[in-house]
Write an enzyme that holds these catalytic residues in place. Structure first.
Site, mmCIF file in Angstrom:
data_model
loop_
_atom_site.group_PDB
_atom_site.id
_atom_site.type_symbol
_atom_site.label_atom_id
_atom_site.label_comp_id
_atom_site.label_asym_id
_atom_site.label_seq_id
_atom_site.Cartn_x
_atom_site.Cartn_y
_atom_site.Cartn_z
ATOM 1 N N LYS A 45 0.739 -1.398 -0.118
ATOM 2 C CA LYS A 45 0.117 -0.010 0.166
ATOM 3 C C LYS A 45 1.072 1.199 0.155
ATOM 4 C CE LYS A 45 -3.837 -2.251 2.228
ATOM 5 N NZ LYS A 45 -4.624 -2.128 3.592
ATOM 6 N N TYR A 88 -12.596 -2.796 -3.051
ATOM 7 C CA TYR A 88 -13.021 -2.529 -1.742
ATOM 8 C C TYR A 88 -14.717 -2.654 -1.618
ATOM 9 C CZ TYR A 88 -8.477 -2.054 0.300
ATOM 10 O OH TYR A 88 -7.080 -2.306 0.827
ATOM 11 N N PHE A 96 -15.203 4.057 7.709
ATOM 12 C CA PHE A 96 -13.858 4.207 7.502
ATOM 13 C C PHE A 96 -13.536 4.097 5.801
ATOM 14 C CE2 PHE A 96 -13.990 -0.473 8.294
ATOM 15 C CZ PHE A 96 -13.464 -1.007 7.059
ATOM 16 N N ARG A 124 -2.059 -14.530 4.117
ATOM 17 C CA ARG A 124 -2.597 -13.831 5.252
ATOM 18 C C ARG A 124 -1.918 -14.061 6.566
ATOM 19 N NH1 ARG A 124 -6.451 -10.132 4.228
ATOM 20 N NH2 ARG A 124 -7.342 -10.384 6.224
ATOM 21 N N THR A 130 -5.562 -7.397 10.238
ATOM 22 C CA THR A 130 -5.811 -6.342 9.848
ATOM 23 C C THR A 130 -5.353 -5.174 10.898
ATOM 24 O OG1 THR A 130 -7.785 -7.311 8.837
ATOM 25 C CG2 THR A 130 -7.649 -4.914 8.837
ATOM 26 N N ARG A 141 2.558 -6.731 9.018
ATOM 27 C CA ARG A 141 1.855 -5.735 9.668
ATOM 28 C C ARG A 141 2.292 -5.719 11.275
ATOM 29 N NH1 ARG A 141 -4.219 -7.250 7.317
ATOM 30 N NH2 ARG A 141 -3.997 -5.586 5.573
ATOM 31 N N ASN A 151 -1.667 0.169 7.351
ATOM 32 C CA ASN A 151 -1.044 -1.278 7.688
ATOM 33 C C ASN A 151 -0.213 -2.157 6.780
ATOM 34 O OD1 ASN A 151 -3.564 -1.735 6.044
ATOM 35 N ND2 ASN A 151 -4.493 -3.123 7.298
ATOM 36 N N HIS A 154 -1.583 -5.367 1.302
ATOM 37 C CA HIS A 154 -3.161 -6.060 1.054
ATOM 38 C C HIS A 154 -2.710 -7.642 1.015
ATOM 39 C CE1 HIS A 154 -6.949 -7.178 -0.432
ATOM 40 N NE2 HIS A 154 -6.454 -7.644 -1.508
ATOM 41 N N GLU A 165 -9.705 -10.346 -7.601
ATOM 42 C CA GLU A 165 -8.697 -9.272 -7.526
ATOM 43 C C GLU A 165 -7.745 -9.418 -8.379
ATOM 44 O OE1 GLU A 165 -7.649 -9.375 -3.391
ATOM 45 O OE2 GLU A 165 -9.528 -8.743 -2.589
HETATM 46 N N1 UDP Z 1 -9.347 -0.601 7.493
HETATM 47 C C1 UDP Z 1 -9.381 0.475 8.197
HETATM 48 N N2 UDP Z 1 -10.198 0.654 9.539
HETATM 49 C C2 UDP Z 1 -10.827 -0.390 9.889
HETATM 50 C C3 UDP Z 1 -10.820 -1.600 9.010
HETATM 51 C C4 UDP Z 1 -10.110 -1.767 8.032
HETATM 52 O O1 UDP Z 1 -8.958 1.619 8.102
HETATM 53 O O2 UDP Z 1 -11.417 -0.362 11.054
HETATM 54 C C5 UDP Z 1 -8.641 -0.520 6.299
HETATM 55 C C6 UDP Z 1 -7.294 -1.363 6.473
HETATM 56 O O3 UDP Z 1 -6.621 -0.710 5.606
HETATM 57 C C7 UDP Z 1 -7.686 -2.779 5.884
HETATM 58 C C8 UDP Z 1 -8.574 -2.511 4.947
HETATM 59 O O4 UDP Z 1 -9.265 -1.457 5.281
HETATM 60 O O5 UDP Z 1 -6.467 -3.378 5.257
HETATM 61 C C9 UDP Z 1 -9.561 -3.595 4.365
HETATM 62 O O6 UDP Z 1 -10.196 -3.816 5.380
HETATM 63 P P1 UDP Z 1 -10.385 -5.562 5.666
HETATM 64 O O7 UDP Z 1 -11.170 -5.921 6.768
HETATM 65 O O8 UDP Z 1 -10.538 -6.359 4.131
HETATM 66 O O9 UDP Z 1 -8.843 -6.088 6.243
HETATM 67 P P2 UDP Z 1 -7.657 -6.941 5.517
HETATM 68 O O10 UDP Z 1 -8.032 -8.044 4.594
HETATM 69 O O11 UDP Z 1 -6.901 -5.816 4.824
HETATM 70 O O12 UDP Z 1 -6.890 -7.504 6.587
HETATM 71 MG MG MG Z 2 -9.516 -7.733 3.182
#
Ligand code: UDP
Ligand code: MG
Length: 190
Positions: A45, A88, A96, A124, A130, A141, A151, A154, A165
């Site tokens: 990112k 997304y 958010f 993952r 996350t 992370r 974070n 992705h 994706e």
């Molecule tokens: N995110 C955020 N605030 C939150 C949850 C998610 O800014 O409370 C952002 C964060 O960058 C995250 C992305 O949204 O990586 C996508 O969220 P997801 O739940 O898909 O998490 P990921 O798959 O990236 O772990």
């Molecule tokens: Mg995700």
């Protein structure tokens, strides 16, 4: 590397994503364990790029044994950021979401496709939780980030999501199917 995604490209990507079915490379079993080869989308990112962490991310995936089959740097800065909206799409109602789109379009992203055995689940685990506060040390992370909104990385969260994706971010001719052909010192001929 290179290339801006305009609305037309993003729309085209959406059509490709919808038209193509799930992709999973399955190596036939010959009596031993069955090896399911998967592909996943990983993206460094904008904060990861700004902090010069591209190499650290690549190194972790290479050391783990995964194979890089696609990579490009791109800036997704043009509102309304169709590729990010698609990427997304499940989060569009989250509070958010606007901040997430702003963050993801604040600078270049490095998108990669990695291939290997169970790479979706493994990646993952490698990137960690996350919420960086909850991410275990040793994860990307957990080692490089302290806040959920910055974070670093992705990674697709399911095989189906990865297929969607990859088709959203990459044209099929941007992915390279390459095989190991023995470029190791042990196989050099005099
Ligand atoms: N995110 C955020 N605030 C939150 C949850 C998610 O800014 O409370 C952002 C964060 O960058 C995250 C992305 O949204 O990586 C996508 O969220 P997801 O739940 O898909 O998490 P990921 O798959 O990236 O772990
Ligand atoms: Mg995700």
């Amino acid at each position: 590397m290179g290339g801006l995604f305009g609305p037309a490209a993003a729309a085209g990507a959406a059509v490709r994503a919808a038209a193509s079915g799930p992709r999973q490379l399955v190596r036939p079993s010959s009596g031993g364990p069955s090896w399911t080869q998967e592909r996943t989308l990983v993206a460094v990112k904008p904060d990861g790029v700004q902090r010069r962490l591209i190499g650290a991310v690549i190194q972790r995936f290479e050391r783990r044994g995964f194979k890089l089959v696609g990579m490009k740097m791109l800036q997704v800065s043009d509102p309304p950021c169709e590729i990010l909206a698609e990427h997304y799409q499940d989060l569009q109602r989250k509070p958010f979401y606007p901040a997430l789109i702003s963050y993801m379009s604040s600078g270049p992203v490095v998108a990669m496709v990695w291939e290997g055995y169970n790479v979706v689940r493994a990646s993952r685990a490698m990137i960690g939780h996350t919420d960086s506060t909850e991410a275990a040390p040793g994860t990307i992370r957990g080692d490089f980030s302290i806040h959920i909104s910055r974070n670093i990385i992705h990674a697709s969260d399911s095989v189906e999501g990865a297929q969607r994706e990859i088709q959203l971010w990459f044209q099929s001719n941007e992915l390279v199917n390459w095989a190991d052909v023995g470029h190791h010192s042990s196989s050099y001929q005099a």
